[in-house]
Each structure stands twice: as structure tokens, then as C-alpha cells.
Motif scaffolding. Structure first.
Motif, short mmCIF file in Angstrom:
data_model
loop_
_atom_site.label_atom_id
_atom_site.label_comp_id
_atom_site.label_asym_id
_atom_site.label_seq_id
_atom_site.Cartn_x
_atom_site.Cartn_y
_atom_site.Cartn_z
N ASN A 112 0.80 -1.23 0.00
CA ASN A 112 0.00 0.00 0.00
C ASN A 112 0.83 1.27 0.00
OD1 ASN A 112 -2.40 -1.50 0.05
ND2 ASN A 112 -2.35 -1.66 2.29
N ALA A 113 2.13 1.15 0.21
CA ALA A 113 3.01 2.33 0.20
C ALA A 113 3.15 2.86 -1.22
CB ALA A 113 4.37 1.97 0.77
N PRO A 114 3.26 4.18 -1.40
CA PRO A 114 3.36 4.75 -2.74
C PRO A 114 4.73 4.59 -3.40
CG PRO A 114 3.49 6.48 -1.07
CD PRO A 114 3.18 5.20 -0.34
N ALA A 115 5.69 4.07 -2.69
CA ALA A 115 7.07 3.98 -3.19
C ALA A 115 7.19 3.06 -4.40
CB ALA A 115 7.99 3.48 -2.08
N THR A 116 8.22 3.28 -5.19
CA THR A 116 8.62 2.35 -6.25
C THR A 116 9.13 1.07 -5.61
OG1 THR A 116 9.22 4.16 -7.72
CG2 THR A 116 10.19 2.01 -8.19
N LYS A 117 8.72 -0.08 -6.13
CA LYS A 117 9.14 -1.36 -5.56
C LYS A 117 10.18 -2.03 -6.44
CE LYS A 117 5.39 -0.90 -2.86
NZ LYS A 117 4.48 0.00 -3.60
N ILE A 118 11.21 -2.60 -5.78
CA ILE A 118 12.25 -3.38 -6.45
C ILE A 118 12.32 -4.75 -5.81
CG2 ILE A 118 14.72 -3.58 -6.94
CD1 ILE A 118 14.91 -0.53 -6.77
N LEU A 119 12.29 -5.80 -6.62
CA LEU A 119 12.43 -7.17 -6.13
C LEU A 119 13.76 -7.74 -6.61
CD1 LEU A 119 11.28 -9.82 -4.86
CD2 LEU A 119 10.37 -10.34 -7.14
N ILE A 120 14.56 -8.23 -5.66
CA ILE A 120 15.82 -8.92 -5.98
C ILE A 120 15.80 -10.25 -5.25
CG2 ILE A 120 18.33 -8.82 -5.98
CD1 ILE A 120 18.13 -5.78 -5.77
N ASP A 121 15.76 -11.35 -5.99
CA ASP A 121 15.52 -12.64 -5.35
C ASP A 121 16.01 -13.78 -6.23
OD1 ASP A 121 14.37 -14.41 -3.37
OD2 ASP A 121 12.73 -14.77 -4.77
N HIS A 122 16.10 -14.98 -5.64
CA HIS A 122 16.55 -16.14 -6.42
C HIS A 122 15.63 -17.35 -6.22
CE1 HIS A 122 18.96 -18.36 -3.06
NE2 HIS A 122 18.21 -17.45 -2.50
N HIS A 123 14.39 -17.09 -5.79
CA HIS A 123 13.41 -18.16 -5.63
C HIS A 123 12.49 -18.24 -6.85
CE1 HIS A 123 14.63 -17.25 -1.44
NE2 HIS A 123 14.49 -18.56 -1.29
N LEU A 124 11.84 -19.38 -7.00
CA LEU A 124 10.94 -19.59 -8.12
C LEU A 124 9.64 -18.79 -7.97
CD1 LEU A 124 11.30 -23.47 -8.40
CD2 LEU A 124 12.06 -21.84 -10.12
N GLU A 125 9.00 -18.52 -9.09
CA GLU A 125 7.65 -17.97 -9.15
C GLU A 125 7.46 -16.68 -8.35
OE1 GLU A 125 5.24 -21.21 -7.86
OE2 GLU A 125 5.71 -22.46 -9.60
N PRO A 126 8.15 -15.61 -8.71
CA PRO A 126 7.97 -14.34 -8.00
C PRO A 126 6.59 -13.74 -8.25
CG PRO A 126 9.30 -14.03 -9.97
CD PRO A 126 9.11 -15.52 -9.82
N GLU A 127 6.03 -13.15 -7.21
CA GLU A 127 4.76 -12.43 -7.35
C GLU A 127 4.96 -11.17 -8.18
OE1 GLU A 127 3.02 -11.41 -3.63
OE2 GLU A 127 2.06 -13.36 -3.34
N ASP A 128 3.88 -10.73 -8.82
CA ASP A 128 3.94 -9.54 -9.66
C ASP A 128 3.51 -8.32 -8.85
OD1 ASP A 128 4.07 -7.78 -11.75
OD2 ASP A 128 2.16 -8.40 -12.65
N PHE A 129 4.44 -7.76 -8.07
CA PHE A 129 4.09 -6.59 -7.26
C PHE A 129 5.12 -5.46 -7.38
CE2 PHE A 129 6.67 -9.27 -4.46
CZ PHE A 129 7.57 -8.36 -3.94
N ALA A 130 6.22 -5.72 -8.09
CA ALA A 130 7.30 -4.74 -8.13
C ALA A 130 7.45 -4.13 -9.52
CB ALA A 130 8.62 -5.39 -7.71
N SER A 131 7.91 -2.89 -9.56
CA SER A 131 8.18 -2.21 -10.83
C SER A 131 9.45 -2.73 -11.48
CB SER A 131 8.30 -0.70 -10.60
OG SER A 131 7.12 -0.16 -10.04
N PHE A 132 10.43 -3.07 -10.65
CA PHE A 132 11.70 -3.62 -11.14
C PHE A 132 11.87 -5.01 -10.54
CE2 PHE A 132 12.22 0.99 -11.10
CZ PHE A 132 12.66 1.23 -12.40
N VAL A 133 11.96 -6.00 -11.40
CA VAL A 133 12.04 -7.39 -10.94
C VAL A 133 13.36 -8.00 -11.40
CG1 VAL A 133 11.02 -9.69 -11.02
CG2 VAL A 133 9.55 -7.65 -10.98
N PHE A 134 14.18 -8.41 -10.43
CA PHE A 134 15.42 -9.13 -10.71
C PHE A 134 15.28 -10.49 -10.02
CE2 PHE A 134 16.40 -4.63 -10.80
CZ PHE A 134 17.04 -4.50 -12.03
N SER A 135 14.89 -11.47 -10.78
CA SER A 135 14.63 -12.81 -10.24
C SER A 135 15.37 -13.82 -11.08
CB SER A 135 13.12 -13.09 -10.27
OG SER A 135 12.84 -14.40 -9.81
N ASP A 136 16.31 -14.52 -10.45
CA ASP A 136 17.16 -15.46 -11.18
C ASP A 136 17.46 -16.67 -10.29
OD1 ASP A 136 19.02 -16.85 -12.65
OD2 ASP A 136 20.24 -15.10 -13.15
N THR A 137 16.83 -17.79 -10.59
CA THR A 137 17.01 -18.98 -9.76
C THR A 137 18.38 -19.61 -9.94
OG1 THR A 137 16.01 -20.37 -11.49
CG2 THR A 137 14.55 -19.50 -9.79
#
Length: 342
Positions: A112-137
């Protein structure tokens, strides 16, 4: 490329307020990647704060700048401060988790925060909630991913010894001290670069693994002598701990970390499971070797997930019911378990 260019501009922009979040029951990769990223952002001129959902194990609190970490559920003041920071943030970075429910009450606040969201992760099936997604298993740890991103941004020179300690802690633990199948040549190359900062790998290892309380050591002895069960027909070892048993040994947060790995040290065992009774649920930890996917098992039967050889799960059943359910599903996997190479 368009996303990367926008991300590059964001990181290289004038000072912004960053909040870094990581998952519930944070481990060394969660804390290490978060603090490493925090220090990098500070060097870029930003204001950065790490907030964790709940307390982390004592053997991780030595990391540089940990004293500045806010534990959300510590008290009412921490919760109020966390809410203020999230509402005021320009950017929220989500590290080492793929879904907002992994950060408990912080999930709704972040969403609910107005901030830009960044996801950096290495798990499978990331949720679609971030503007910038860095997901690499393929990354062994989020800490490795952080190092790679910093280098891709052209800022590898900014990685110093305190940052290297945090990132190395995450990489070392998520690879099982470089024993797991996710230990690639790239992992060793990253560690080599981190060591060029003057990183003392022995210090990090001792701080995490050779800093056990007497109570934890007694708990481990009890588990191995009284609670460890081996099922040769399934090449499986399992352990279970009740709330009463944890209280008996004055167990604190993190005291059970790593115990599940002991099962895999037994000859011919290819899957190890630890079941722990908590106040409102049973937490399960799964470990395996080679091609047997405990992630699939955990996802199918215990609302869990994670990595192929290291996953977790949860259930609202009682501890005896959880054990009964686990034992009932083993025949389904017997052939597969018997064919695993070790």
C-alpha cells in the motif's frame, strides 16, 4: 534493456529514501544481502534502512550496521517507525523473498506504500508486485545477485570489506558452505572478488557456525540422541520438536537452524526433515540431495516452497498429525528416493 536503464537512472539519481525488506525468520542470506545492499546505497548518496519482520538469530547480529536494523515486531515503537518509513520511502527494495506474505504484516504495508518497488531474489515464481524485478534462480544466493547487480551498475569498486563480510555470509550459508549443488564456478569467482577487499572468511565462518550457546549445543545433543529417526526403506531421516521440548532447552530464535542438515550426513540418507511446533503452526524444513525435489513435496502437501534441495513448509495440524501426514506420503516417493544418487 528499458527496465535496466530506468533502474540505472534510479540508483544513480539524487538522494532518495530507500527501505529494504527481507523475509520472516531472516537467515544469513536475508540479513547479509540486505545489509550489503544498504551499504552500497549509502555509498551512492541515498538514505537506506533495513526492516526485518521479526527477530533474527543471535549468530547473525555481528554483521556490520546490524545495530541499525529495525525489527518490526519488537515493540509498538518499532511498528510505528516502520510504518512511517514505508510511507515516506521513495523506493522499497524486497530482498530474498518472492511473495509479500513472506514478510508477514509488512507485506500489506509495503504493497500500500506509494514507493517504487524493487524485487531482488533467487526463488521460483515471484509475485507480480514490483516495478523492477530481478529474479534469477541460477543465483546461489540473493547476496550473490546483489554483488552481480552492483558490478553491472559499474560500481564494483565500491564493494569494501564490511560489505564483503555481509555478502559472503549469505553466499556461504545458502550454498551449505559450498557443498550444495548450487555451488557453481561463478560462485567461487564472486567469493574470490570479495576476498580481494581483505575479507577474512575464517572470521565470518566462526561468527556464524562456531558461536553456539551452551543451550543450543545441549538441544542439538538431545535431538541427535532422542529425536532423530531414520527410515532406511525411504532413505529418509526426520526429527520433530514440540514447544515443551524447546522450552526445556531454553531455545531462542535460530537455535534450530541447520539441525535439519545433520540428517543428510547419515550414510544412505537422501532426504532430511525437521518439524518444529510453534505457537500457531507447525514449521517444516526439508533438505535433499541430487535430483530429488523437496520443493515439489513441500508445495504439494505443506503449503511450502523454496529451492529444489532446500525448502520449507507450514501446516495448522498438530505435531502428531503433521508427522502422521508426512509418513503417509512417503510411499508415494519411495521409488524416487531409492533411485537418488548420493
Amino acid at each position: 534493456m528499458q527496465q535496466w536503464n530506468a533502474f540505472y537512472e534510479l540508483i544513480n539519481s539524487a538522494s532518495k529514501r530507500f527501505v529494504i525488506l527481507t523475509h520472516q525468520n531472516p537467515d544469513a542470506d536475508a540479513i547479509g544481502s540486505s545489509l550489503g545492499w544498504k551499504m552500497y546505497l549509502q555509498k551512492k548518496g541515498h538514505i537506506a534502512t533495513v526492516i526485518i519482520p521479526n527477530e533474527c538469530p543471535a549468530n547473525l547480529r555481528w554483521m556490520p550496521q546490524f545495530e541499525e536494523v529495525i525489527t518490526y515486531d519488537a515493540n509498538a515503537a518499532s511498528q510505528l517507525r516502520s510504518k512511517e518509513l514505508l510511507q515516506q520511502a521513495d523506493v522499497i527494495c524486497c530482498l530474498d523473498f518472492n511473495a509479500l506474505h513472506r514478510i508477514k504484516d509488512l507485506g500489506a504495508l509495503a504493497q500500500n506504500a506509494p514507493a517504487t518497488k524493487i524485487l531482488i531474489d533467487h526463488h521460483l515464481e515471484p509475485e507480480d508486485f514490483a516495478s523492477f524485478v530481478f529474479s534469477d534462480t541460477s543465483k546461489a544466493a540473493t547476496a550473490q545477485y546483489i554483488f552481480d547487480i552492483i558490478n553491472q551498475l559499474g560500481d564494483g569498486i565500491l564493494v569494501d570489506e564490511p560489505m564483503a563480510e555481509c555478502l559472503y555470509a549469505g553466499i556461504m550459508t545458502d550454498t551449505g558452505s559450498f557443498r550444495h549443488g548450487n555451488t557453481t564456478s561463478e560462485v567461487h569467482l564472486v567469493v574470490a572478488e570479495l576476498m580481494k577487499t581483505g575479507l577474512n572468511v575464517n572470521h565470518v565462518h566462526r561468527s556464524i557456525f562456531d558461536n553456539n550457546s551452551f543451550a543450543r549445543t545441549r538441544l542439538l545433543g538431545y535431538v541427535l540422541s532422542e529425536k532423530l529417526v531414520v527410515l532406511p526403506e525411504y532413505r529418509t531421516a526426520y526429527m520433530s520438536l514440540s514447544i515443551e521440548e524447546l522450552k526445556r532447552f531454553n531455545s531462542e530464535m535460530g537455535d534450530t537452524d541447520g539441525i535439519v542438515n545433520v540428517g543428510l550426513s547419515i550414510e544412505n540418507v537422501v532426504m532430511s526433515v525437521l518439524m518444529i511446533e510453534r505457537r500457531d503452526e507447525i514449521k517444516l524444513s526439508f533438505r535433499s540431495v541430487d535430483q530429488f525435489s523437496v520443493r515439489d513435496l513441500a508445495h504439494k502437501y505443506f503449503a511450502g516452497g523454496g529451492h529444489k534441495n532446500a525448502s520449507g513448509g507450514r501446516t495448522q495440524l498438530t505435531l502428531p498429525q503433521t508427522l502422521e501426514r508426512f509418513l503417509s506420503i512417503l510411499p508415494e516417493y519411495q521409488t524416487e528416493l531409492l533411485n537418488v544418487e548420493k
